[in-house]
Design a protein around this motif. Structure first.
Motif, short mmCIF file in Angstrom:
data_model
loop_
_atom_site.label_atom_id
_atom_site.label_comp_id
_atom_site.label_asym_id
_atom_site.label_seq_id
_atom_site.Cartn_x
_atom_site.Cartn_y
_atom_site.Cartn_z
N MET A 141 46.45 34.05 25.30
CA MET A 141 45.54 34.18 26.44
C MET A 141 44.10 34.00 26.00
SD MET A 141 47.38 36.74 29.06
CE MET A 141 46.47 36.07 30.43
N SER A 142 43.87 33.99 24.70
CA SER A 142 42.61 33.54 24.12
C SER A 142 42.97 32.33 23.26
CB SER A 142 41.97 34.62 23.23
OG SER A 142 41.50 35.70 23.99
N GLY A 143 42.36 31.20 23.55
CA GLY A 143 42.59 29.99 22.76
C GLY A 143 43.86 29.24 23.11
N ASN A 144 44.13 28.22 22.34
CA ASN A 144 45.23 27.26 22.47
C ASN A 144 45.01 26.34 23.67
OD1 ASN A 144 47.37 26.09 21.19
ND2 ASN A 144 48.91 27.45 22.01
N VAL A 145 45.23 26.79 24.90
CA VAL A 145 44.89 25.98 26.07
C VAL A 145 44.17 26.85 27.10
CG1 VAL A 145 46.75 24.28 25.84
CG2 VAL A 145 47.13 26.33 27.22
N TRP A 146 43.21 26.25 27.79
CA TRP A 146 42.56 26.91 28.91
C TRP A 146 43.60 27.15 29.99
CZ3 TRP A 146 37.55 28.48 29.25
CH2 TRP A 146 36.63 27.96 28.34
N GLU A 147 43.52 28.26 30.67
CA GLU A 147 44.47 28.59 31.72
C GLU A 147 43.78 28.59 33.07
OE1 GLU A 147 45.76 32.22 30.00
OE2 GLU A 147 46.81 31.17 28.41
N LEU A 148 44.43 27.95 34.02
CA LEU A 148 43.87 27.83 35.37
C LEU A 148 44.26 29.02 36.23
CD1 LEU A 148 44.59 24.07 35.81
CD2 LEU A 148 42.34 25.13 35.79
N CYS A 149 43.37 29.36 37.14
CA CYS A 149 43.60 30.42 38.11
C CYS A 149 43.52 29.83 39.51
CB CYS A 149 42.56 31.52 37.97
SG CYS A 149 42.57 32.33 36.36
N TRP A 150 44.01 30.56 40.50
CA TRP A 150 43.98 30.12 41.88
C TRP A 150 42.55 30.08 42.42
CZ3 TRP A 150 46.15 27.70 45.73
CH2 TRP A 150 45.66 27.89 47.01
N ASP A 151 41.72 31.01 42.02
CA ASP A 151 40.40 31.22 42.63
C ASP A 151 39.45 30.04 42.47
OD1 ASP A 151 40.09 34.59 42.82
OD2 ASP A 151 41.61 33.77 41.50
N TYR A 152 38.56 29.96 43.46
CA TYR A 152 37.41 29.07 43.36
C TYR A 152 36.38 29.72 42.45
CZ TYR A 152 39.31 26.49 47.29
OH TYR A 152 40.13 25.75 48.10
N LYS A 153 35.61 28.92 41.72
CA LYS A 153 34.60 29.45 40.80
C LYS A 153 33.33 29.76 41.59
CE LYS A 153 32.56 30.17 36.70
NZ LYS A 153 31.22 30.54 36.99
N GLN A 154 33.09 31.02 41.83
CA GLN A 154 31.90 31.51 42.51
C GLN A 154 31.43 32.76 41.77
OE1 GLN A 154 30.59 30.01 45.30
NE2 GLN A 154 32.18 28.45 45.21
N LYS A 155 30.26 33.23 42.12
CA LYS A 155 29.78 34.49 41.56
C LYS A 155 30.65 35.62 42.09
CE LYS A 155 25.02 33.18 40.90
NZ LYS A 155 23.62 33.44 41.19
N TYR A 156 30.83 36.64 41.27
CA TYR A 156 31.56 37.82 41.71
C TYR A 156 30.77 38.52 42.81
CZ TYR A 156 34.75 37.69 37.69
OH TYR A 156 35.70 37.34 36.77
N PRO A 157 31.47 39.23 43.71
CA PRO A 157 30.76 40.00 44.74
C PRO A 157 29.95 41.11 44.08
CG PRO A 157 33.10 40.49 44.78
CD PRO A 157 32.91 39.37 43.80
N GLY A 158 28.89 41.54 44.75
CA GLY A 158 28.01 42.56 44.20
C GLY A 158 28.60 43.96 44.20
N SER A 159 29.63 44.20 45.00
CA SER A 159 30.23 45.52 45.07
C SER A 159 31.54 45.57 44.29
CB SER A 159 30.51 45.88 46.53
OG SER A 159 31.38 44.92 47.09
N GLU A 160 32.00 46.76 44.01
CA GLU A 160 33.25 46.93 43.28
C GLU A 160 34.42 46.57 44.20
OE1 GLU A 160 35.76 50.54 41.32
OE2 GLU A 160 33.59 50.54 41.01
N VAL A 161 35.33 45.78 43.69
CA VAL A 161 36.51 45.38 44.45
C VAL A 161 37.75 45.47 43.56
CG1 VAL A 161 35.30 43.83 46.02
CG2 VAL A 161 36.18 42.94 43.88
N THR A 162 38.91 45.56 44.18
CA THR A 162 40.18 45.56 43.47
C THR A 162 40.95 44.33 43.91
OG1 THR A 162 40.19 47.97 43.47
CG2 THR A 162 42.30 46.87 43.07
N ASP A 163 41.56 43.64 42.96
CA ASP A 163 42.36 42.44 43.24
C ASP A 163 41.57 41.39 44.01
OD1 ASP A 163 44.52 43.52 41.91
OD2 ASP A 163 45.35 44.41 43.72
N TYR A 164 40.36 41.14 43.59
CA TYR A 164 39.50 40.16 44.24
C TYR A 164 40.08 38.75 44.13
CZ TYR A 164 35.43 37.20 45.07
OH TYR A 164 34.58 36.25 45.54
N VAL A 165 40.03 37.99 45.22
CA VAL A 165 40.43 36.58 45.23
C VAL A 165 39.30 35.81 45.91
CG1 VAL A 165 42.08 34.86 46.04
CG2 VAL A 165 42.88 37.14 45.41
#
Length: 176
Positions: free
Chosen positions: A111-135
């Protein structure tokens, strides 16, 4: 050498092959064509289905950090990146078999190195408030990739907290 488009179509194909319900749809049809960029751009994930899918960025980070067994390491399973990661200085410019470095606390490898791993999410700044399971669902052409790859020249890219963008149709030699 695969793209985000390729992966979501592959997840659906694997789901069907294993008798599971695919997760990715476009216009209420199972997404089956990675060359149809318009369909892939508008794909929706049906989270309730039991098929294979990309992790959300939150899911990826939870697992990479070691879940509830975390030892708060900088890299996935160690504070020394050579213990857990294939990177530019040690990879001989290629991927390596999974499980050839030590796992993290949950038993996950690479999970560190070898190949980059893709996620479902769009690349944006994180929200300013605390969230759980953010998508992040704000439509964009950039998705999130995590973990670094064998061609990562900086140990910074191998950190669990590091995130980078990638356009959905781009194929990289260190992307998996």
């Amino acid at each position: 050498m695969i793209s985000w488009y390729d992966i979501i179509v592959w997840c659906n194909a694997l789901s069907e092959m294993m008798g599971r319900t695919p997760c990715y749809y476009y216009n209420n049809e199972v997404l089956i064509d990675a060359t149809n960029s318009a369909a892939c751009d508008m794909a929706e994930c049906r989270w309730q289905n039991d098929g294979y899918r990309l992790p959300t960025e939150s899911e990826w980070e939870y697992v990479a950090r070691g879940g509830n067994k975390t030892k708060r390491t900088i890299y996935s399973g160690s504070d020394n990146f050579d213990d857990v990661a294939w990177h530019y200085a040690n990879s001989q410019n290629r991927t390596h078999p999974v499980k050839s470095k030590q796992p993290n606390e949950l038993g996950f490898y690479d999970m560190s190195g070898n190949v980059w791993e893709l996620c479902w999410d769009y690349k944006q700044k994180y929200p300013g408030s605390e969230v759980t399971d953010y998508v992040c669902v704000k439509k964009d052409k950039n998705r999130v990739r995590r973990g670094g790859g064998w061609d990562s020249e900086s140990s910074n890219e191998l950190r669990v907290a590091y995130r980078r963008r990638i356009e959905q149709d781009v194929r990289l030699k260190s992307l998996g």
